[in-house]
Design a protein around this motif. Structure first.
Motif, PDB file in Angstrom:
ATOM      1  N   ASP A  66     -23.562 -39.876  54.234  1.00  0.00           N
ATOM      2  CA  ASP A  66     -24.349 -38.730  54.690  1.00  0.00           C
ATOM      3  C   ASP A  66     -23.476 -37.873  55.602  1.00  0.00           C
ATOM      4  O   ASP A  66     -23.099 -38.303  56.691  1.00  0.00           O
ATOM      5  CB  ASP A  66     -25.590 -39.217  55.440  1.00  0.00           C
ATOM      6  N   PRO A  67     -23.145 -36.637  55.196  1.00  0.00           N
ATOM      7  CA  PRO A  67     -22.257 -35.800  56.009  1.00  0.00           C
ATOM      8  C   PRO A  67     -22.853 -35.387  57.347  1.00  0.00           C
ATOM      9  O   PRO A  67     -22.125 -34.960  58.252  1.00  0.00           O
ATOM     10  CB  PRO A  67     -22.020 -34.570  55.120  1.00  0.00           C
ATOM     11  N   ALA A  68     -24.161 -35.542  57.514  1.00  0.00           N
ATOM     12  CA  ALA A  68     -24.796 -35.153  58.774  1.00  0.00           C
ATOM     13  C   ALA A  68     -24.566 -36.180  59.877  1.00  0.00           C
ATOM     14  O   ALA A  68     -24.744 -35.876  61.062  1.00  0.00           O
ATOM     15  CB  ALA A  68     -26.292 -34.940  58.568  1.00  0.00           C
ATOM     16  N   VAL A  69     -24.162 -37.400  59.526  1.00  0.00           N
ATOM     17  CA  VAL A  69     -23.920 -38.446  60.523  1.00  0.00           C
ATOM     18  C   VAL A  69     -22.565 -38.201  61.200  1.00  0.00           C
ATOM     19  O   VAL A  69     -21.536 -38.134  60.537  1.00  0.00           O
ATOM     20  CB  VAL A  69     -23.944 -39.847  59.889  1.00  0.00           C
ATOM     21  N   ASP A  70     -22.581 -38.058  62.514  1.00  0.00           N
ATOM     22  CA  ASP A  70     -21.345 -37.839  63.281  1.00  0.00           C
ATOM     23  C   ASP A  70     -20.803 -39.124  63.889  1.00  0.00           C
ATOM     24  O   ASP A  70     -19.592 -39.334  63.929  1.00  0.00           O
ATOM     25  CB  ASP A  70     -21.611 -36.845  64.422  1.00  0.00           C
ATOM     26  N   VAL A  71     -21.710 -39.955  64.409  1.00  0.00           N
ATOM     27  CA  VAL A  71     -21.331 -41.167  65.138  1.00  0.00           C
ATOM     28  C   VAL A  71     -22.045 -42.362  64.526  1.00  0.00           C
ATOM     29  O   VAL A  71     -23.251 -42.291  64.264  1.00  0.00           O
ATOM     30  CB  VAL A  71     -21.712 -41.062  66.632  1.00  0.00           C
ATOM     31  N   VAL A  72     -21.316 -43.444  64.311  1.00  0.00           N
ATOM     32  CA  VAL A  72     -21.911 -44.689  63.825  1.00  0.00           C
ATOM     33  C   VAL A  72     -21.849 -45.732  64.932  1.00  0.00           C
ATOM     34  O   VAL A  72     -20.780 -45.979  65.499  1.00  0.00           O
ATOM     35  CB  VAL A  72     -21.185 -45.196  62.560  1.00  0.00           C
ATOM     36  N   LEU A  84     -17.277 -53.072  58.854  1.00  0.00           N
ATOM     37  CA  LEU A  84     -18.168 -51.936  59.102  1.00  0.00           C
ATOM     38  C   LEU A  84     -17.469 -50.826  59.881  1.00  0.00           C
ATOM     39  O   LEU A  84     -17.657 -49.638  59.587  1.00  0.00           O
ATOM     40  CB  LEU A  84     -19.421 -52.404  59.837  1.00  0.00           C
ATOM     41  N   VAL A  85     -16.671 -51.189  60.894  1.00  0.00           N
ATOM     42  CA  VAL A  85     -15.913 -50.176  61.631  1.00  0.00           C
ATOM     43  C   VAL A  85     -14.934 -49.477  60.695  1.00  0.00           C
ATOM     44  O   VAL A  85     -14.800 -48.247  60.709  1.00  0.00           O
ATOM     45  CB  VAL A  85     -15.171 -50.803  62.825  1.00  0.00           C
ATOM     46  N   LYS A  86     -14.255 -50.247  59.871  1.00  0.00           N
ATOM     47  CA  LYS A  86     -13.294 -49.685  58.919  1.00  0.00           C
ATOM     48  C   LYS A  86     -13.988 -48.714  57.970  1.00  0.00           C
ATOM     49  O   LYS A  86     -13.501 -47.601  57.717  1.00  0.00           O
ATOM     50  CB  LYS A  86     -12.634 -50.815  58.131  1.00  0.00           C
ATOM     51  N   LEU A  87     -15.140 -49.113  57.464  1.00  0.00           N
ATOM     52  CA  LEU A  87     -15.901 -48.262  56.542  1.00  0.00           C
ATOM     53  C   LEU A  87     -16.293 -46.950  57.214  1.00  0.00           C
ATOM     54  O   LEU A  87     -16.146 -45.863  56.627  1.00  0.00           O
ATOM     55  CB  LEU A  87     -17.152 -49.013  56.080  1.00  0.00           C
ATOM     56  N   ALA A  88     -16.774 -47.029  58.432  1.00  0.00           N
ATOM     57  CA  ALA A  88     -17.216 -45.819  59.137  1.00  0.00           C
ATOM     58  C   ALA A  88     -16.040 -44.887  59.432  1.00  0.00           C
ATOM     59  O   ALA A  88     -16.132 -43.670  59.239  1.00  0.00           O
ATOM     60  CB  ALA A  88     -17.933 -46.204  60.425  1.00  0.00           C
ATOM     61  N   LYS A  93     -16.221 -40.927  60.516  1.00  0.00           N
ATOM     62  CA  LYS A  93     -17.201 -41.016  61.600  1.00  0.00           C
ATOM     63  C   LYS A  93     -16.549 -41.520  62.887  1.00  0.00           C
ATOM     64  O   LYS A  93     -15.640 -42.351  62.851  1.00  0.00           O
ATOM     65  CB  LYS A  93     -18.347 -41.971  61.224  1.00  0.00           C
ATOM     66  N   HIS A  94     -17.043 -41.031  64.007  1.00  0.00           N
ATOM     67  CA  HIS A  94     -16.731 -41.657  65.288  1.00  0.00           C
ATOM     68  C   HIS A  94     -17.513 -42.967  65.359  1.00  0.00           C
ATOM     69  O   HIS A  94     -18.586 -43.094  64.757  1.00  0.00           O
ATOM     70  CB  HIS A  94     -17.138 -40.749  66.450  1.00  0.00           C
ATOM     71  N   VAL A  95     -16.994 -43.942  66.120  1.00  0.00           N
ATOM     72  CA  VAL A  95     -17.613 -45.275  66.098  1.00  0.00           C
ATOM     73  C   VAL A  95     -17.779 -45.846  67.499  1.00  0.00           C
ATOM     74  O   VAL A  95     -16.868 -45.775  68.336  1.00  0.00           O
ATOM     75  CB  VAL A  95     -16.774 -46.257  65.250  1.00  0.00           C
ATOM     76  N   GLN A 118      -7.263 -41.334  61.694  1.00  0.00           N
ATOM     77  CA  GLN A 118      -8.400 -40.511  61.280  1.00  0.00           C
ATOM     78  C   GLN A 118      -8.789 -39.480  62.346  1.00  0.00           C
ATOM     79  O   GLN A 118      -9.654 -38.634  62.100  1.00  0.00           O
ATOM     80  CB  GLN A 118      -9.619 -41.401  61.000  1.00  0.00           C
ATOM     81  N   LYS A 119      -8.142 -39.593  63.529  1.00  0.00           N
ATOM     82  CA  LYS A 119      -8.468 -38.699  64.654  1.00  0.00           C
ATOM     83  C   LYS A 119      -9.954 -38.781  65.020  1.00  0.00           C
ATOM     84  O   LYS A 119     -10.636 -37.771  65.222  1.00  0.00           O
ATOM     85  CB  LYS A 119      -8.061 -37.252  64.342  1.00  0.00           C
ATOM     86  N   LYS A 120     -10.430 -40.023  65.104  1.00  0.00           N
ATOM     87  CA  LYS A 120     -11.821 -40.279  65.469  1.00  0.00           C
ATOM     88  C   LYS A 120     -11.886 -41.177  66.706  1.00  0.00           C
ATOM     89  O   LYS A 120     -10.988 -41.985  66.952  1.00  0.00           O
ATOM     90  CB  LYS A 120     -12.573 -40.945  64.307  1.00  0.00           C
ATOM     91  N   LEU A 121     -12.954 -41.040  67.464  1.00  0.00           N
ATOM     92  CA  LEU A 121     -13.148 -41.870  68.646  1.00  0.00           C
ATOM     93  C   LEU A 121     -13.609 -43.261  68.239  1.00  0.00           C
ATOM     94  O   LEU A 121     -14.438 -43.420  67.346  1.00  0.00           O
ATOM     95  CB  LEU A 121     -14.192 -41.245  69.570  1.00  0.00           C
ATOM     96  N   LEU A 122     -13.057 -44.265  68.918  1.00  0.00           N
ATOM     97  CA  LEU A 122     -13.462 -45.653  68.714  1.00  0.00           C
ATOM     98  C   LEU A 122     -13.699 -46.267  70.085  1.00  0.00           C
ATOM     99  O   LEU A 122     -12.771 -46.381  70.894  1.00  0.00           O
ATOM    100  CB  LEU A 122     -12.378 -46.422  67.958  1.00  0.00           C
TER     101      LEU A 122
END
Length: 360
Positions: A66-72, A84-88, A93-95, A118-122
């Protein structure tokens, strides 16, 4: 220009999600509970009925598409965290991941590198950095009230000598990767110690079971000693045989003073009772549970009651994460910090097995 609202998808709809995450997400104006992954809703346990307007998914694979999800936010058992973290992250997605982060430091390191790529927050949910007693102790250490600290004891002891009944829905009493008391409670105690005192030079671990009857081999207790080059010794321990009316939480001693504290932080019990983070009195410790500060005056030790500070509460975790999303600071507890704690746990287990102190 209005600030962005970040849509949050929560994986899991059990105790962790309902108690430690959803109430605090609700407190942050910049964050919205957009979706829940709940595999098997029931008549009296259905996220769609409980949270008006939330989207309900049966699998994480569906939700991250779902492209509307920003943070998992991942609230499942630790042996599922890596996948699950890898998938997100791979789906952009930020995690936020519950502790313990992963069963191994290598898995944690892989995910830290993936988040960077991925330049995402973890971030890892080390909420006990905002326990009122730890915030109080941190204040005393940082303002020099204790002087040079040489002994730092941190306890999470309980008296539960009987083997717990089997419960297929609870991972905390099962023998699984990332399970056992040192992963469950040790991640909190070691994270607090390293966050406040820094990384140790050497480590000694004692990991096992204090229960006489232990049919599963579950490791219910641990004692970890962290040795520092400056002479500081940190003791982090949790046991299940401790018949005390008041359980020791902290005992920290320095050249100028000593801080001793009994009882656990009140926030978890308040949340379990149905209290909300915005309710009056949430997070405030009653005066009969305050710790004591002993300082040297005129050459003699003088003890006085030291009031527990009013903490920013666990809401601060999500407040900081929202600021990090907006580019206004670091995440509240990073994947890299959690990786280092998992490495200390691995070394403590190895030390316990070998019966010797190891270099960190």
């Amino acid at each position: 220009m209005a600030s962005k609202t970040w849509n949050v998808g929560v994986v899991g709809y059990g105790f962790s999600a309902k108690t430690f995450h959803l109430p605090f997400i609700h407190e942050i104006p910049q964050m919205k509970t957009y979706a829940i992954v709940q595999r098997t809703p029931k008549e009296d346990d259905d996220a769609e009925k409980d949270i008006p307007g939330v989207k309900s998914f049966r699998t994480t694979e569906e939700m991250v598409k779902d492209p509307a999800v920003d943070v998992v936010v991942i609230t499942t058992a630790p042996d599922s965290h890596y996948a699950l973290v890898k998938l997100a992250l791979e789906n952009g997605k930020h995690v936020i991941c519950e502790k313990p982060f992963t069963p191994t430091s290598q898995e944690a390191d892989d995910l830290v590198k993936l988040a960077e790529k991925q330049k995402k927050l973890l971030a890892i949910y080390q909420n006990r950095r905002w326990d009122a007693d730890f915030v109080t102790l941190s204040k005393l250490v940082k303002n020099g009230s204790l002087g040079r600290v040489v002994e730092f004891e941190s306890h999470f002891d309980r008296h539960r000598p009987q083997e717990p009944a089997a419960d297929v829905s609870k991972w905390k009493n099962k023998v699984i990767p990332g399970g056992g008391a040192i992963y469950d409670l040790g991640t909190h105690l070691l994270d607090q110690a390293v966050h406040l005192m820094g990384k140790p030079d050497r480590i000694t671990g004692f990991v096992g079971s204090q229960r006489e009857v232990n049919t599963t081999g579950f490791e219910d207790s641990f004692t970890v000693l962290l040795h520092y080059k400056n002479g500081l010794m940190v003791t982090a321990k949790a046991g299940v045989v401790s018949p005390e009316e008041e359980q020791l939480r902290f005992w920290v001693r320095g050249e100028k003073g000593s801080y001793k504290k009994f009882h656990l932080d009140v926030q978890e019990d308040q949340l379990k009772s149905g209290m909300k983070p915005a309710d009056n009195g949430y997070g405030r410790e009653p005066s009969d549970r305050y710790g004591s500060l002993t300082t040297i005056k005129n050459g003699q030790p003088v003890k006085e009651v030291y009031p527990t500070v009013e903490p920013p509460t666990y809401t601060e975790y999500y407040r900081k994460f929202a600021r990090a999303l907006a580019g206004e600071g670091d995440v509240p507890a990073s994947g890299a910090e959690a990786r280092d704690v998992i490495r200390l746990i691995e070394l403590a287990q190895e030390s316990s097995h070998l019966g010797k102190t190891l270099q960190v």
